[in-house]
Design a protein around this motif. Structure first.
Motif, PDB file in Angstrom:
ATOM      1  N   ALA A  16       0.777  -1.076  -0.001  1.00 51.98           N
ATOM      2  CA  ALA A  16      -0.050  -0.117   0.107  1.00 51.98           C
ATOM      3  C   ALA A  16       0.924   1.437   0.003  1.00 51.98           C
ATOM      4  O   ALA A  16       0.696   2.231  -0.903  1.00 51.98           O
ATOM      5  CB  ALA A  16      -1.030   0.020   1.048  1.00 51.98           C
ATOM      6  N   ALA A  17       1.803   1.398   1.001  1.00 55.49           N
ATOM      7  CA  ALA A  17       2.823   2.528   0.925  1.00 55.49           C
ATOM      8  C   ALA A  17       3.723   2.646  -0.386  1.00 55.49           C
ATOM      9  O   ALA A  17       3.870   3.611  -0.804  1.00 55.49           O
ATOM     10  CB  ALA A  17       3.874   2.386   2.057  1.00 55.49           C
ATOM     11  N   GLU A  18       4.097   1.360  -1.063  1.00 54.29           N
ATOM     12  CA  GLU A  18       4.672   1.395  -2.409  1.00 54.29           C
ATOM     13  C   GLU A  18       3.669   2.175  -3.415  1.00 54.29           C
ATOM     14  O   GLU A  18       4.162   2.873  -4.241  1.00 54.29           O
ATOM     15  CB  GLU A  18       4.995  -0.092  -2.811  1.00 54.29           C
ATOM     16  CG  GLU A  18       6.157  -0.578  -2.109  1.00 54.29           C
ATOM     17  CD  GLU A  18       6.629  -1.969  -2.523  1.00 54.29           C
ATOM     18  OE1 GLU A  18       6.621  -1.916  -3.797  1.00 54.29           O
ATOM     19  OE2 GLU A  18       6.885  -2.696  -1.582  1.00 54.29           O
ATOM     20  N   CYS A  19       2.512   1.674  -3.314  1.00 51.44           N
ATOM     21  CA  CYS A  19       1.371   2.181  -4.329  1.00 51.44           C
ATOM     22  C   CYS A  19       1.498   3.713  -4.203  1.00 51.44           C
ATOM     23  O   CYS A  19       1.560   4.313  -5.261  1.00 51.44           O
ATOM     24  CB  CYS A  19       0.009   1.558  -4.236  1.00 51.44           C
ATOM     25  SG  CYS A  19      -0.299   0.006  -4.489  1.00 51.44           S
ATOM     26  N   ALA A  20       1.386   4.393  -3.024  1.00 49.53           N
ATOM     27  CA  ALA A  20       1.649   5.665  -2.734  1.00 49.53           C
ATOM     28  C   ALA A  20       2.384   6.580  -3.311  1.00 49.53           C
ATOM     29  O   ALA A  20       2.503   7.380  -3.892  1.00 49.53           O
ATOM     30  CB  ALA A  20       1.263   6.253  -1.343  1.00 49.53           C
ATOM     31  N   ASP A  21       3.782   5.757  -2.775  1.00 49.40           N
ATOM     32  CA  ASP A  21       5.077   6.179  -3.240  1.00 49.40           C
ATOM     33  C   ASP A  21       5.125   6.340  -4.888  1.00 49.40           C
ATOM     34  O   ASP A  21       5.458   7.299  -5.484  1.00 49.40           O
ATOM     35  CB  ASP A  21       6.295   5.631  -2.790  1.00 49.40           C
ATOM     36  CG  ASP A  21       6.210   6.119  -1.193  1.00 49.40           C
ATOM     37  OD1 ASP A  21       5.711   7.009  -0.898  1.00 49.40           O
ATOM     38  OD2 ASP A  21       7.200   4.920  -0.433  1.00 49.40           O
ATOM     39  N   LEU A  22       4.770   5.068  -5.494  1.00 46.62           N
ATOM     40  CA  LEU A  22       5.080   5.226  -6.947  1.00 46.62           C
ATOM     41  C   LEU A  22       4.062   5.999  -7.736  1.00 46.62           C
ATOM     42  O   LEU A  22       4.391   6.709  -8.734  1.00 46.62           O
ATOM     43  CB  LEU A  22       4.773   3.704  -7.349  1.00 46.62           C
ATOM     44  CG  LEU A  22       4.871   3.324  -8.796  1.00 46.62           C
ATOM     45  CD1 LEU A  22       6.437   3.747  -9.447  1.00 46.62           C
ATOM     46  CD2 LEU A  22       4.499   1.925  -9.083  1.00 46.62           C
ATOM     47  N   ALA A  23       2.826   6.161  -7.111  1.00 47.88           N
ATOM     48  CA  ALA A  23       1.752   7.234  -7.777  1.00 47.88           C
ATOM     49  C   ALA A  23       2.367   8.518  -7.755  1.00 47.88           C
ATOM     50  O   ALA A  23       2.332   9.384  -8.631  1.00 47.88           O
ATOM     51  CB  ALA A  23       0.438   7.225  -6.996  1.00 47.88           C
ATOM     52  N   GLY A  24       3.013   8.750  -6.438  1.00 48.51           N
ATOM     53  CA  GLY A  24       3.745  10.483  -6.494  1.00 48.51           C
ATOM     54  C   GLY A  24       4.894  10.464  -7.634  1.00 48.51           C
ATOM     55  O   GLY A  24       4.974  11.503  -8.429  1.00 48.51           O
ATOM     56  N   ASP A  25       5.580   9.568  -7.710  1.00 45.79           N
ATOM     57  CA  ASP A  25       6.770   9.391  -8.596  1.00 45.79           C
ATOM     58  C   ASP A  25       6.299   9.726 -10.150  1.00 45.79           C
ATOM     59  O   ASP A  25       6.804  10.489 -11.005  1.00 45.79           O
ATOM     60  CB  ASP A  25       7.625   8.393  -8.527  1.00 45.79           C
ATOM     61  CG  ASP A  25       8.529   8.161  -7.141  1.00 45.79           C
ATOM     62  OD1 ASP A  25       8.530   9.339  -6.516  1.00 45.79           O
ATOM     63  OD2 ASP A  25       8.950   7.060  -6.615  1.00 45.79           O
ATOM     64  N   ILE A  26       5.257   8.758 -10.305  1.00 47.09           N
ATOM     65  CA  ILE A  26       4.786   8.790 -11.855  1.00 47.09           C
ATOM     66  C   ILE A  26       3.990  10.035 -12.163  1.00 47.09           C
ATOM     67  O   ILE A  26       4.172  10.552 -13.326  1.00 47.09           O
ATOM     68  CB  ILE A  26       3.922   7.547 -12.050  1.00 47.09           C
ATOM     69  CG1 ILE A  26       4.524   6.306 -11.740  1.00 47.09           C
ATOM     70  CG2 ILE A  26       3.201   7.635 -13.453  1.00 47.09           C
ATOM     71  CD1 ILE A  26       3.688   5.176 -11.992  1.00 47.09           C
ATOM     72  N   ALA A  27       3.317  10.760 -11.112  1.00 44.09           N
ATOM     73  CA  ALA A  27       2.824  11.892 -11.399  1.00 44.09           C
ATOM     74  C   ALA A  27       3.722  13.075 -11.692  1.00 44.09           C
ATOM     75  O   ALA A  27       3.589  13.992 -12.360  1.00 44.09           O
ATOM     76  CB  ALA A  27       1.841  12.103 -10.391  1.00 44.09           C
ATOM     77  N   SER A  28       4.794  12.925 -10.834  1.00 42.76           N
ATOM     78  CA  SER A  28       5.763  13.909 -11.057  1.00 42.76           C
ATOM     79  C   SER A  28       6.421  14.119 -12.343  1.00 42.76           C
ATOM     80  O   SER A  28       6.654  15.055 -13.120  1.00 42.76           O
ATOM     81  CB  SER A  28       6.838  13.975  -9.843  1.00 42.76           C
ATOM     82  OG  SER A  28       6.085  14.200  -8.631  1.00 42.76           O
ATOM     83  N   TRP A  29       6.816  12.700 -12.632  1.00 37.36           N
ATOM     84  CA  TRP A  29       7.488  12.525 -13.955  1.00 37.36           C
ATOM     85  C   TRP A  29       6.490  13.050 -15.133  1.00 37.36           C
ATOM     86  O   TRP A  29       7.112  13.759 -16.023  1.00 37.36           O
ATOM     87  CB  TRP A  29       8.052  10.914 -13.974  1.00 37.36           C
ATOM     88  CG  TRP A  29       8.355  10.444 -15.500  1.00 37.36           C
ATOM     89  CD1 TRP A  29       9.301  10.781 -16.126  1.00 37.36           C
ATOM     90  CD2 TRP A  29       7.599   9.624 -16.206  1.00 37.36           C
ATOM     91  NE1 TRP A  29       9.250  10.202 -17.502  1.00 37.36           N
ATOM     92  CE2 TRP A  29       8.248   9.444 -17.541  1.00 37.36           C
ATOM     93  CE3 TRP A  29       6.244   8.957 -16.148  1.00 37.36           C
ATOM     94  CZ2 TRP A  29       7.864   8.635 -18.628  1.00 37.36           C
ATOM     95  CZ3 TRP A  29       5.818   8.190 -17.162  1.00 37.36           C
ATOM     96  CH2 TRP A  29       6.554   7.993 -18.343  1.00 37.36           C
ATOM     97  N   ALA A  30       5.282  12.511 -15.172  1.00 39.31           N
ATOM     98  CA  ALA A  30       4.362  12.865 -16.227  1.00 39.31           C
ATOM     99  C   ALA A  30       4.066  14.191 -16.385  1.00 39.31           C
ATOM    100  O   ALA A  30       3.882  14.756 -17.808  1.00 39.31           O
ATOM    101  CB  ALA A  30       3.070  11.944 -15.957  1.00 39.31           C
TER     102      ALA A  30
END
Length: 283
Positions: free
Chosen positions: A119-133
């Motif tokens: 669950a924490a990985e999902c939140a972290d990855l979502a933030g990373d992808i959003a910033s990159w995109a």
């Protein structure tokens, strides 16, 4: 709407869903898996416009998270739908034993998922992808400012062609090949759904309706195979002297799964023909 704006909007919505705080119920697990698949589909849709290394990095991370949630989702479907349907009218003791054993296995899978920190990985990855995109130069400059209504169908055509290649000779495909077809068709359908949200004028209704009908039968076929595999896994515990009644209950599940898979195959062929015949914006 320009392609860069559409890309950012689609990815932001997917990341918001992926990063949303989730409960531990079956619907929540399913929503998170869908969010992962939608984001992977968007990455696949825009793949020709993205840096290969960056796209691959995020796709692999999403794939691994999807696998983490996969076993829990399989047990959810089996316990809530497949096993009760398969054991309907069966021996009461065998039914009770199988359902109790499967629920225990389901809870074990849930505990393992919670302990994994997914669950924490999902939140972290979502933030990373959003910033990159959101970066100004993520998309290829050749398409960055083109209308999404123009470039979208060109991008979707690639995924459609892949799905149709996977479905060639559909009446002769193995279970493994049908699974690959299901993945490819889901990806194309999610990508079409994303495009509908940013380019509502695209004529994708027939494409999505017929894809959904084919996916329904592919899903039924898949659920049958998963139920059979999980029932066999429970039955194998008999060798350790446990869950004997549950092991006896595996036979009805196998028979149910065989009937369900055969019925899904029969219905899949006309559904697939309808999908192939559906009009496309690029036809």
């Amino acid at each position: 709407m320009r392609a860069r704006t559409a890309w950012r909007r689609i990815v932001a919505a997917g990341c918001a869903e992926l990063g949303r705080e989730a409960a531990s119920d079956a619907d929540s697990v399913h929503r998170r898996r869908v969010a992962i698949r939608r984001l992977r589909s968007v990455l696949a849709l825009f793949a020709p416009c993205l840096d290969k290394v960056e796209r691959r990095r995020y796709d692999v991370a999403l794939r691994e998270l999807g696998r983490a949630y996969g076993l829990v989702r399989d047990w959810d479907v089996a316990c809530l739908r497949s096993f009760p349907a398969a054991m309907e009218g069966g021996d009461a003791a065998a039914v009770a034993a199988l359902l109790a054993a499967s629920d225990a296995a389901r809870q074990e899978a849930r505990a393992a998922l919670a302990a994994s920190g997914a669950a924490a990985e999902c939140a972290d990855l979502a933030g990373d992808i959003a910033s990159w995109a959101a970066g100004p130069t993520v998309l290829d400059p050749a398409v960055r400012f083109r209308p999404i209504a123009t470039i979208g169908p060109v991008l979707l055509r690639r995924l459609d062609r892949l799905a149709r290649r996977r479905g060639r000779g559909i009446d002769r495909l193995s279970a493994k090949e049908l699974h690959a077809l299901r993945r490819a068709l889901k990806r194309a359908n999610y990508a079409a759904e994303a495009l509908e949200g940013v380019a509502p004028g695209l004529a994708l209704g027939a494409f999505r309706t017929t894809a959904g009908a084919a996916l329904d039968q592919l899903g039924r076929f898949n659920d049958a195979g998963v139920a059979r595999g999980l029932a066999d896994a429970l039955a194998s515990r008999d060798a350790l002297g446990t869950e004997d009644a549950a092991g006896q209950g595996a036979a009805p599940v196998r028979r149910w799964a065989k009937r369900r898979a055969r019925k899904a195959r029969r219905r899949l062929e006309p559904a697939w023909k309808a999908f192939r015949a559906a009009p496309r914006p690029w036809s």
